[in-house]
Write a protein that holds these residues in place. Sequence first.
Motif, short mmCIF file in Angstrom:
data_model
loop_
_atom_site.label_atom_id
_atom_site.label_comp_id
_atom_site.label_asym_id
_atom_site.label_seq_id
_atom_site.Cartn_x
_atom_site.Cartn_y
_atom_site.Cartn_z
N VAL A 33 0.96 -1.23 -0.19
CA VAL A 33 -0.02 -0.02 -0.01
C VAL A 33 0.89 1.09 -0.09
N THR A 34 1.77 1.29 1.02
CA THR A 34 2.85 2.51 1.05
C THR A 34 3.42 2.54 -0.56
N ALA A 41 2.35 1.82 -3.22
CA ALA A 41 1.31 2.18 -4.43
C ALA A 41 0.91 3.61 -4.02
N LEU A 42 1.00 4.12 -3.10
CA LEU A 42 0.64 5.56 -2.86
C LEU A 42 2.07 6.40 -3.16
N GLY A 43 3.10 5.86 -3.23
CA GLY A 43 4.13 6.46 -3.72
C GLY A 43 4.29 7.76 -2.52
N ASP A 44 4.40 9.09 -3.15
CA ASP A 44 4.97 10.25 -2.40
C ASP A 44 3.87 10.79 -1.74
N SER A 45 2.81 10.31 -1.93
CA SER A 45 1.38 11.12 -1.00
C SER A 45 1.82 11.18 0.40
N ALA A 76 0.60 8.28 2.69
CA ALA A 76 0.90 6.84 2.28
C ALA A 76 1.22 5.72 3.30
N ALA A 129 -1.74 5.05 5.69
CA ALA A 129 -2.64 4.07 4.86
C ALA A 129 -1.96 2.85 5.02
N GLY A 130 -0.58 2.83 4.80
CA GLY A 130 0.08 1.73 4.93
C GLY A 130 -0.06 0.80 6.23
#
Lengths: 347, 423
Positions: free
Chosen positions: A76-77, A79-83, A86, A89-90
């Motif tokens: 998840v981290t 996939a969300l990249g630089d947000s 992230a 959510a991770g």
Amino acid sequence: MTRRIVLRAALVTLVALAATFLLDPYWNFQVARFAACFAAVAGLTVLVGLTGQLSLGHSVLMAAGGYGYAFAAGSVTGALGDSPAAPYAGLLAGLLGGLVAAGALGALLGAAAARLHGPYLAGLTLALVIALPSAAVAVPGLGGDQGLGAPFVPVPDALAALMYVEHFHAVVAIVVAAAAVTPLMLLRAGRQGLRMRAVLGHETAARLSGVNPGLVKAGAFTASSLAAGLGGAVIVMATQSVSPGAFGLTFSMLLVVGAVIGGLGSIGGAAVGAALVVLLPWAVETVLDQLPAGLPPVLAQRLDGNLAVILTGAIVITVIAARPGGVAQLLTPRTTARPTASHDTER
Amino acid sequence: MTRPTTLTATTALAAVAALALTGCSTPGADGTEQVPGVTQDTVTIGTHTPLTGAAAEAYAQISAATSAYFEYVNANGGIHGRSIDYIVKDDGYNPANTQTVTRELVSEDGIFAMVNGLGTPTHTTVLDYLDQNDVPDLFVASGSAQWNQPEEYPNTFGMNVDYVTDGMVLATHATEQDPEATFCVLGQDDDYGGDVLAGVEAVVGADGVVASETYNTSNPDLTAQIGAMKESGCTHAVLATIPGFTAIAMGTAAQLEWFPQYLVSNAGADVESLAGYLGEEGAPLLEGMLATGYLPTGQDNEWYELFSQINDEYNDGAPLTGTAIYGYSVGYHFAEALALAGENPTRASLLEVMESGELVGNGVVPNSLSADDHSPYHAAGITVVTGGEQSYTGDAWAREGDTLSEIELEPKPVENEGIPTGE
């Protein structure tokens, strides 16, 4: 009843959270470890104390939670990249991943546990612990002895002025431990707890009263696994890595020892037991360091890792000899007056 | 029902209070000193290393030797007047313990730098932590390429010859001696085994390796692996193994009556340690074993004399094995870096020295530390065991990218009785 338990749990959690502000980073890291062990030991103590199912493999359930965390949080981290959201959510995904992985393994074991008695279940779970390192090597993607990395969860900007990383991790760990242990307390106090005690007391009698022992046992095992899985996930969050060495045989035995010393079936006892698991190695080392240059270096080196294990053994024997109900029995004055009657209540 | 719940609350509160109290009594992390771990007359550094468990037998000698070297330095005035306080923490080669003791070193003991943290699987798990806390992480005791990522981990530097070079040098030497050589490789199932295998394959090609086996430190039975290697009919067995497993591999092969030419990676090739494992009966197996080396080896050099003197005086005369020499050399490397970091060392000035190219060390091959290379040794010489003693044959290579070039060994002289002055 339910409300009272939840209120109490909330109160204890708040006190624990407040206490983290008094601690330095190292001790907050230890608090995170303590919270994780607490969740696992609480799960174990309910399982052994209420249904009499002895699991020697709770470290494997923690490991399952840990690997689940590492996979879910990592993907998840990633996939969300630089947000900026992230890592958090991770974290949530990771906790969920840990729950799913440990729950799945626990349900599988629980199904077996429903058919196995005493030493056979202990044997099965023990085999799991011993197989863990080989499983980590044999199953592709688990990373062998080196294990897997888990993404780093930084302090959120809103809290950055208040806490450093270890402190934030300790806070997360306490909240997760509370979320893991409170349901166990409710379970223990409610109908399901009654059913567990009935099955432990007399399986046939329980069956005659309309309780399905197989379901109750499997359910207890799964509930206990979920708590252990959350504990494992939290450790992996704090240390950013999961490897089979972290969940080895000694650690698994220490969890059982923690449950026994604390008093089987007692959640408060589980807290004492978990504290012992975390603190004893440190305490032994500190005492050895304080000795006025007395020990020759070779002997000191030998004692370094091993003395804690020896002491744990000694403490178990002493506690059991003096108070079969564990530390929980020590802390309840009325219990000591009526040992036989209370013994049943404690369980 | 009420009773257990009351109990729960009370105990949990008591546990929390106890934790809080212990916490308060420990020194705070936000020290008042300018530079963590450095005072007017001491520099405090630390390491994590196995003193218990399977890896301890061989590797516990390292920190003992490094400590002895620092005691020697301290007894002779220290570095720039400061004595070095080396805190050694046991992690039993278990990553979980490494994480705990590393945090203890950094936030409780307030170390200036981590020096020679031991092991690939163990140290990997604290790389991020050390980086986030800006702790210089020097001379990691492993040759994994992970320590050499200046962009990602600007504070981390390796010590050992990198494992790819290790594998390339072994394979190059063997093919030069015997063009018909066929290879099989036994490697640890982590970066160690993987990198050495990559090095061997870079020289002889993937089809030049007729069998490639791995092992796991948690399972000390190598019968299946050695059996497969014997079956493959290879003439040369490359071992990327820690010392205990080098010994098990050789012992198992002897039981299967298989006697290949051994080519052993530096980290698992210390002849004294191996002889200890194999016992008197097994020791002859070591004759003719070829290995890589990059530090002073054998007894006819001035470093051996110096270390032997220190060893007698400060290390209870423990056997001066190759592993112990490694420990002494680590101590010398750090002392030199500290001396070069100036009268008033800071973490920044220490890291600057590491990247400046000024650090020489006591290796027998050139030191390549620089701003874009955090791995000091990309070169190695070949050692051979004759009559139970390991010594250099004189053949040596240095790696430049994917190619090796032959070099001369250049032993460094001992200056100022082995105490660096920084001049």
